[in-house]
Design an enzyme around this catalytic site. Structure first.
Site, PDB file in Angstrom:
ATOM      1  N   ARG A 216       0.873  -1.198  -0.047  1.00 59.97           N
ATOM      2  CA  ARG A 216       0.009   0.001  -0.004  1.00 59.97           C
ATOM      3  C   ARG A 216       0.873   1.244   0.029  1.00 59.97           C
ATOM      4  NH1 ARG A 216      -5.128   1.918   2.269  1.00 59.97           N
ATOM      5  NH2 ARG A 216      -5.190   3.977   1.814  1.00 59.97           N
ATOM      6  N   GLU A 217       2.066   1.361   0.623  1.00 60.55           N
ATOM      7  CA  GLU A 217       2.785   2.223   0.794  1.00 60.55           C
ATOM      8  C   GLU A 217       3.455   2.747  -0.660  1.00 60.55           C
ATOM      9  OE1 GLU A 217       3.800   1.523   5.481  1.00 60.55           O
ATOM     10  OE2 GLU A 217       5.675   1.223   3.727  1.00 60.55           O
ATOM     11  N   LEU A 218       3.997   1.519  -1.196  1.00 68.48           N
ATOM     12  CA  LEU A 218       4.453   1.638  -2.364  1.00 68.48           C
ATOM     13  C   LEU A 218       3.632   2.150  -3.566  1.00 68.48           C
ATOM     14  CD1 LEU A 218       6.836   1.094  -4.559  1.00 68.48           C
ATOM     15  CD2 LEU A 218       5.996  -1.416  -4.552  1.00 68.48           C
TER      16      LEU A 218
END
Length: 281
Positions: A216-218
């Site tokens: 999700r961060e990526l």
């Protein structure tokens, strides 16, 4: 097998070269921040971090005629204790101190006359400014220079030390272990961190693959990069190959990645500092 005298001398030289490179990266980074600060009524205003550190220094001054102060790192706010040499380098460039010496956990410095009157002079300079146009505007810097995205399983083996190495250069880092506190909505804090960070070092390993929040961060950083066309994502491959990266994340295939193998954490910190300097110039 014992090392030869030549091998020992070579290793010593390599360590010395690395130390010099770290010091130069620290100076360049400090210079970029200092030169980017606004000048108001002929006076350069310090960045917020430098003001906070300098205020702590001034509390130690006892009025001696040599303007000499000394102490240990505990006098500073916790976020700056691991990057005191970088903060002092900025203060020297601002003209607040004229000399500085460090030892394990401690330091000494000499204040300048303009340093003693900085906060009073700043108040007068701001009051003398008659319009917003009198303050040169600079591109707004984000709260964090970099967000370290990683799998929790890699913290103790690699990422914790990478974080500490970056901090020594004075780099402001969103690192969940340092930012999150008891009772936080951790998902929201992390999402806010992705918005408040200039770059993202993505430490990609087999532990990273398939994790909901690392991916999700990526995804959040790739969206930002695609929208503004500015470099944000810096893939760092930890114990995986380029082929594994491309197989798992084809979208990263066109983004230059580097591997941790053969690179010290200091080398990686210097590479990142150079990217940061280019961005903030």
């Amino acid at each position: 097998m014992a090392k030869t005298a030549y091998e020992k001398a070579l290793e010593k030289q390599q360590r010395e070269n690395q130390k010099i490179a770290v010091q130069e990266a620290r100076r360049q980074y400090a210079s970029t921040i200092v030169s980017g600060q606004p000048v108001v009524s002929g006076m350069r205003i310090m960045d917020a971090a430098s003001e906070e550190v300098f205020a702590a220094l001034l509390k130690l001054y006892d009025g001696n005629e040599n303007r000499y102060i000394q102490g240990d790192n505990s006098v500073f706010p916790a976020p700056y204790r691991s990057s005191i040499p970088s903060e002092f380098e900025k203060l020297r460039m601002y003209g607040m101190i004229s000399s500085m010496t460090f030892w394990l956990g401690g330091w000494e410095a000499t204040l300048t006359p303009q340093g003693l009157s900085y906060f009073d002079d700043k108040e007068k300079a701001v009051a003398a400014s008659t319009s917003a146009e009198a303050i040169p505007t600079k591109p707004t810097r984000k709260e964090f220079d970099v967000f370290i995205s990683h799998a929790n399983a890699d913290k103790s083996d690699y990422v914790d030390e990478l974080y500490l190495t970056l901090r020594k250069l004075g780099i402001n880092i969103f690192y969940d272990s340092e930012v999150l506190s008891w009772g936080d909505n951790w998902k929201q804090v992390i999402l806010n961190g992705t918005e408040k960070s200039e770059f993202a070092i993505i430490v990609i390993s087999e532990n990273f693959f398939g994790r909901e929040w690392t991916e999700r961060e990526l995804d959040e950083f790739l969206k930002r990069q695609n929208v503004n066309g500015q470099k944000i994502v810096l893939p760092l491959l930890y114990n995986i190959t380029f082929e594994q990266l491309k197989d798992k994340y084809p979208t990263l295939g066109e983004i230059q990645a580097i591997r941790t193998e053969g690179r010290s954490k200091e080398d990686i910190a210097i590479l990142f500092a150079k990217e940061l300097i280019k961005r903030y110039k």
